[in-house]
Design a protein around this motif. Structure first.
Motif, mmCIF file in Angstrom:
data_model
loop_
_atom_site.group_PDB
_atom_site.id
_atom_site.type_symbol
_atom_site.label_atom_id
_atom_site.label_comp_id
_atom_site.label_asym_id
_atom_site.label_seq_id
_atom_site.Cartn_x
_atom_site.Cartn_y
_atom_site.Cartn_z
ATOM 1 N N GLY A 65 86.980 43.043 -64.275
ATOM 2 C CA GLY A 65 86.663 44.461 -64.355
ATOM 3 C C GLY A 65 85.945 44.803 -65.646
ATOM 4 N N THR A 66 85.741 46.117 -65.854
ATOM 5 C CA THR A 66 85.029 46.602 -67.028
ATOM 6 C C THR A 66 85.855 46.380 -68.298
ATOM 7 N N ILE A 67 85.159 45.981 -69.383
ATOM 8 C CA ILE A 67 85.815 45.768 -70.662
ATOM 9 C C ILE A 67 85.509 46.955 -71.573
ATOM 10 N N PRO A 68 86.501 47.763 -71.921
ATOM 11 C CA PRO A 68 86.243 48.883 -72.849
ATOM 12 C C PRO A 68 86.039 48.353 -74.263
ATOM 13 N N LEU A 69 85.068 48.928 -74.964
ATOM 14 C CA LEU A 69 84.798 48.491 -76.334
ATOM 15 C C LEU A 69 85.516 49.422 -77.300
ATOM 16 N N THR A 70 86.823 49.228 -77.393
ATOM 17 C CA THR A 70 87.656 50.012 -78.306
ATOM 18 C C THR A 70 88.542 49.063 -79.094
ATOM 19 N N THR A 71 89.135 49.587 -80.164
ATOM 20 C CA THR A 71 90.018 48.746 -80.980
ATOM 21 C C THR A 71 91.276 48.362 -80.230
ATOM 22 N N ASN A 72 91.587 49.079 -79.139
ATOM 23 C CA ASN A 72 92.791 48.781 -78.362
ATOM 24 C C ASN A 72 92.527 47.819 -77.205
ATOM 25 N N SER A 73 91.271 47.414 -77.044
ATOM 26 C CA SER A 73 90.920 46.514 -75.942
ATOM 27 C C SER A 73 91.166 45.063 -76.365
ATOM 28 N N PRO A 74 92.148 44.389 -75.743
ATOM 29 C CA PRO A 74 92.428 42.998 -76.149
ATOM 30 C C PRO A 74 91.215 42.082 -75.992
ATOM 31 N N ALA A 75 90.476 42.207 -74.874
ATOM 32 C CA ALA A 75 89.338 41.325 -74.643
ATOM 33 C C ALA A 75 88.293 41.480 -75.747
ATOM 34 N N PHE A 76 88.031 42.754 -76.150
ATOM 35 C CA PHE A 76 87.022 43.022 -77.170
ATOM 36 C C PHE A 76 87.533 42.677 -78.569
ATOM 37 N N SER A 77 88.713 43.145 -78.904
ATOM 38 C CA SER A 77 89.227 42.949 -80.268
ATOM 39 C C SER A 77 89.492 41.471 -80.560
ATOM 40 N N ASP A 78 90.030 40.742 -79.577
ATOM 41 C CA ASP A 78 90.294 39.323 -79.804
ATOM 42 C C ASP A 78 88.996 38.543 -80.002
ATOM 43 N N THR A 79 87.941 38.972 -79.315
ATOM 44 C CA THR A 79 86.646 38.298 -79.474
ATOM 45 C C THR A 79 86.097 38.521 -80.880
ATOM 46 N N ILE A 80 86.087 39.786 -81.346
ATOM 47 C CA ILE A 80 85.573 40.073 -82.690
ATOM 48 C C ILE A 80 86.449 39.394 -83.739
ATOM 49 N N ARG A 81 87.769 39.403 -83.513
ATOM 50 C CA ARG A 81 88.681 38.752 -84.447
ATOM 51 C C ARG A 81 88.334 37.256 -84.580
ATOM 52 N N ALA A 82 88.092 36.585 -83.453
ATOM 53 C CA ALA A 82 87.745 35.158 -83.487
ATOM 54 C C ALA A 82 86.405 34.935 -84.195
ATOM 55 N N PHE A 83 85.453 35.847 -84.001
ATOM 56 C CA PHE A 83 84.152 35.698 -84.660
ATOM 57 C C PHE A 83 84.285 35.798 -86.179
#
Length: 859
Positions: free
Chosen positions: A163-181
């Motif tokens: 499904g759609t990935i929200p680009l917010t600080t509460n979005s695990p998919a988004f935040s975990d990706t930026i954290r890993a980067f």
């Protein structure tokens, strides 16, 4: 009856049900403007054919993959929460495993397609040198190594989302990706942030915020590096600004957690400048699926109809790679596909180089053809091949096992065996590249810097061989290169392959003398001799010592060509023949002379290599109708070869008379100089001049360039002190002329003693005459001049004593049969030395060595 497949498929309830269950955007993508049902049916039929051909275990793996993807698509399989961990992804992550495997497989197709395939902005397939899955990195899904530089990598976070990935600080998919980067950015070396990139790979179903807004704002930021971040944020559209602010907030928090300090604006700009979003969609009929198969058809598959099979195999290969956390290179992937029975083209970026090596191998193999038979006549049936099957089998096995030097005495048949080796390996399906050293390098110091005319390094080309196969690089006649600068370049070329990553074995031939005194070559090939074909002189060297022909093979030859009987039997009876009848080169000379009309009886009178070559010279040069012109032409050719340290020269380098051109034609016709090859009935490369065999080259230099008068011989050596080192065999032949010039051997020993008295000469130059004498001694008369000098010159530094020491050293290498034939002479000589011992103690050591060599003969 013609089947209407459209109606059949459209009326299929399963088809209508699957179509109805698709989300609206998926249905539009599948049935859009470019949708062609007939093409889809054809591809589905081809897909079924491919699946049917797969082994059972791979069908089960594929079925499980399709089941999981169907569940995800229908919403029955939920993505489990991603645990907070220092690494993003991992072998245990259940979601998106197949997605990251497909991305890795897609990149692998680009890697195999080379520079013809675009991957990302500024990156093509040829830039990818390895793909690793589940690496020990913060971003571990896929790590792509670029430019063979460990600091230049693309770290890819690839997780499939339903499904759609929200680009917010509460979005695990988004935040975990930026954290890993951020963690990856901090973990790379000082050069890494500049050379590397961090890629978030998402499907189009992730939504516009990820696939469009974040992607566009990152691209815009890379083009506006001078503007501060706050000003850049204000210039963005609301949707883009929201995504960018969330990205900045997460990055700042992680940086603070990891380092204990807040990142500077410059550090954040560098991080954001290396972040990218790439959209990948896979599945039946999807663009990336079609693109992968198109690349395979165009650049990878030898048979374009196998494109779908190859694509499926690559995906299944990366499933195993992902499970085991492996590193994949172009070579390893090609090898895997080849093992599955798939035939591949040459890598696009290397196809011209591979074709060039194929052409060289074919040409050089044809050049060696003449060394495989004895030419008794002009008819095809007159060429007799001696089958060395036992030797060839042992050599082939050794060559497949590892790096190897082929060595042996001059004329032992190394080139003929190499021809047989190359053909045998090719018949066994082993890739072979055959290079003739003297032809590739031309033995010139000013030869081209890239003599093979390749666009890539030799090891690099071998590492990209079609199907990823590992083969054998064969180089014939390393000793043919006489110029030291050219030798270094040849050794460097071999070292690149020996120490490179291609995995090819290297086999090279070299004369035993050149190997004995060639430290650099010995160090290139550490190891042991092949059992049954080793020489104790080359302990610590991986070598195959070519033996002389077995007598049984010669009996077979006599049975096939009776005219050779007298020559072989005469040599067998005469120990002084030095076994020349078992040396292929001299057998070839004998066959040539018989072909020229020399009677078998006359041929049977010869008993040493120098005498045979002398006779050959008399028949082919001195007795030729234009003998004077031939000798003058040979003299000019040899002089130029010595000047350039080359075994091949061009007629354009020399000033030749009209008579010289005619003489060269006769010398080519007589088999002394090589005839130019022909193409479509026309001669090609007529200007090149080279001898038909290395020994003829050496003997011709001895006859045309080295004086045979004792005084002039010594003056020549003193004036050219390095020539005896480079042209050892030529000087041995010249010394043979001095030995045979008079029965007393006075002139010979005068030369030997004078050279022993010149301390500045290379040791090889001083030992040549005594070593030759050890082989030629028949009566005490042969040693009388030396005995006389020893008795009148006492002291360990006397030239006569030095010559005696070298004589005693030389006798150690003389075969037992030759020593036995002159045993009484050596015994008397030893007695004479023993009588001198009280007055001349310096003879003790050489005397001991001579007696030690004689003793085993009487046991």
């Amino acid at each position: 009856m013609k089947l209407d497949r459209n109606d059949e498929f459209e009326s299929n309830p399963a088809y209508r049900r699957i179509l109805a269950e698709l989300p609206p955007d998926e249905r539009l993508r599948l049935l859009g403007h470019d949708f062609d049902l007939q093409r889809q049916l054809h591809k589905k039929s081809e897909y079924r054919r491919v699946v049917q051909a797969l082994p059972v275990e791979k069908k089960l793996v594929l079925l499980e993959e399709l089941r999981k993807r169907a569940e995800l698509q229908r919403g029955k399989r939920r993505v489990p929460p991603i645990p907070k961990a220092p690494r993003f992804g991992g072998r245990s992550t259940a979601s998106g495993v197949s997605y990251e495997e497909e991305i890795a497989a897609f990149l692998a197709v680009k890697m195999l397609s080379g520079s013809h395939a675009s991957v990302w902005e500024g990156i093509n397939g040829g830039d990818i040198t390895a793909i690793t899955m589940q690496a020990s990195e913060p971003v571990d899904d896929i790590v792509v190594t670029l430019y063979a530089d460990d600091d230049a990598r693309a770290y890819i976070s690839a997780k499939e989302r339903s499904g759609t990935i929200p680009l917010t600080t509460n979005s695990p998919a988004f935040s975990d990706t930026i954290r890993a980067f951020v963690r990856q950015f901090l973990a790379v070396s000082s050069e890494g942030p500049v050379k590397s990139r961090f890629i978030w790979a998402v499907p189009s179903a992730a939504g516009r915020a990820a696939t469009r807004h974040l992607s566009e704002v990152l691209d815009t930021h890379r083009m506006q590096t001078t503007e501060n971040l706050s000003g850049f944020v204000k210039s963005l559209q609301p949707a883009q600004g929201k995504a960018f602010k969330a990205c900045l907030a997460i990055a700042r928090d992680v940086w603070q957690d990891e380092t204990g300090t807040s990142p500077t604006e410059e550090e954040l700009k560098r991080l954001l400048g290396r972040m990218y979003v790439e959209v990948y969609d896979f599945g039946y009929g999807q663009r990336f699926e079609r693109q992968a198969e198109t690349e395979i058809r165009t650049h990878i598959a030898a048979d374009p109809t196998q494109a779908a099979t190859i694509w499926q195999n690559i995906k299944l290969h990366f499933r195993e790679v992902n499970r085991r956390g492996l590193r994949v290179t172009p070579l390893s992937l090609r090898a895997s596909l080849s093992a599955d029975g798939l035939v591949l083209k040459s890598p696009p970026d290397y196809s011209n180089d591979v074709a060039r090596l194929h052409d060289l191998t074919t040409r050089h193999l044809k050049r060696l053809q003449e060394h495989t038979s004895l030419p008794f006549g002009s008819e095809p049936g007159d060429k007799v091949h001696i089958d060395r099957g036992e030797d060839l089998s042992a050599l082939s096995t050794a060559a497949k096992a590892g790096h190897l030097l082929i060595t042996g005495e001059p004329g032992s048949g190394k080139s003929g065996l190499i021809h047989g080796l190359a053909e045998t390996l090719q018949q066994d399906g082993v890739p072979v590249v055959l290079l003739l050293a003297e032809e590739v390098f031309n033995s010139h110091r000013d030869a081209p810097a890239n003599p093979l005319k390749l666009s890539h390094g030799l090891d690099d080309v071998l590492g990209h061989w079609p199907n990823g196969e590992r083969g054998i690089l064969i180089t014939d006649a390393l000793d043919a290169i006489r110029d030291t600068h050219t030798q270094k370049r040849l050794h460097s070329l071999l070292r690149d392959v020996l120490e490179g990553t291609s995995g090819w074995n290297v086999v090279a031939s070299i004369r035993e003398f050149d190997l004995k005194y060639g430290r650099q070559v010995r160090e290139l090939f550490p190891g042991t001799g092949v059992p049954g074909y080793e020489s104790i002189e080359f302990a610590g060297v991986a070598h195959f010592h070519v033996p002389r022909l077995k007598e049984a093979l010669l009996d077979e030859l006599i049975g096939r060509r009776t005219e050779i009987h007298s020559f072989i039997e005469s040599a067998r009876r005469n120990p002084k023949s030095a076994g020349i009848h078992r040396v292929p080169f001299y057998l070839r000379l004998a066959a040539e002379l018989l072909r020229a009309g020399v009677s078998p009886e006359r041929l049977g009178d010869w008993s040493s290599p120098a005498i045979l070559l002398r006779r050959f010279w008399d028949v082919r040069v001195k007795d030729a109708p234009n003998s004077v012109a031939c000798e003058l032409a040979l003299q000019a050719i040899c002089r130029r070869m010595v000047e350039t340290r080359s075994m091949a020269v061009s007629m354009k380098e020399m000033t030749l008379s009209e008579g010289a051109y005619a003489a060269i034609r006769d010398l080519r016709s007589g088999g002394i100089l090589q005839a130019p090859p022909s193409l479509y009935g026309m001669s090609v490369g007529e200007e090149e001049l080279r001898f038909t065999h290395h020994l003829l080259h050496d003997y011709s230099i001895a006859r045309t360039s080295i004086p045979s008068i004792p005084q002039r011989f010594c003056a020549f050596v003193k004036n050219e002190p390095l020539l005896p080192v480079f042209y050892r065999q030529s000087f041995l032949f010249a010394l043979e002329e001095l030995w045979d010039a008079e029965d007393s051997r006075a002139g010979f020993w005068k030369v030997a003693l004078e050279l022993e008295g010149v301390p500045d000469l290379h040791s090889i130059t001083r030992i040549l005459a005594p070593v030759l004498a050890a082989r030629r001694v028949e009566s005490l008369t042969d040693l009388a001049p030396l005995l006389k000098e020893i008795s009148s010159n006492r002291g360990s530094n006397a030239a006569a004593v030095k010559a005696l020491e070298h004589l005693a050293s030389g006798i150690q290498d003389v075969d037992a049969g030759t020593i036995k034939a002159a045993a009484s002479t050596w015994s008397i000589f030893a007695q004479e030395l023993a009588r001198m011992l009280p007055l001349n103690p310096s003879v003790e050591s050489p005397l001991v060595h001579i007696v030690a060599r004689l003793n085993p003969l009487w046991q």
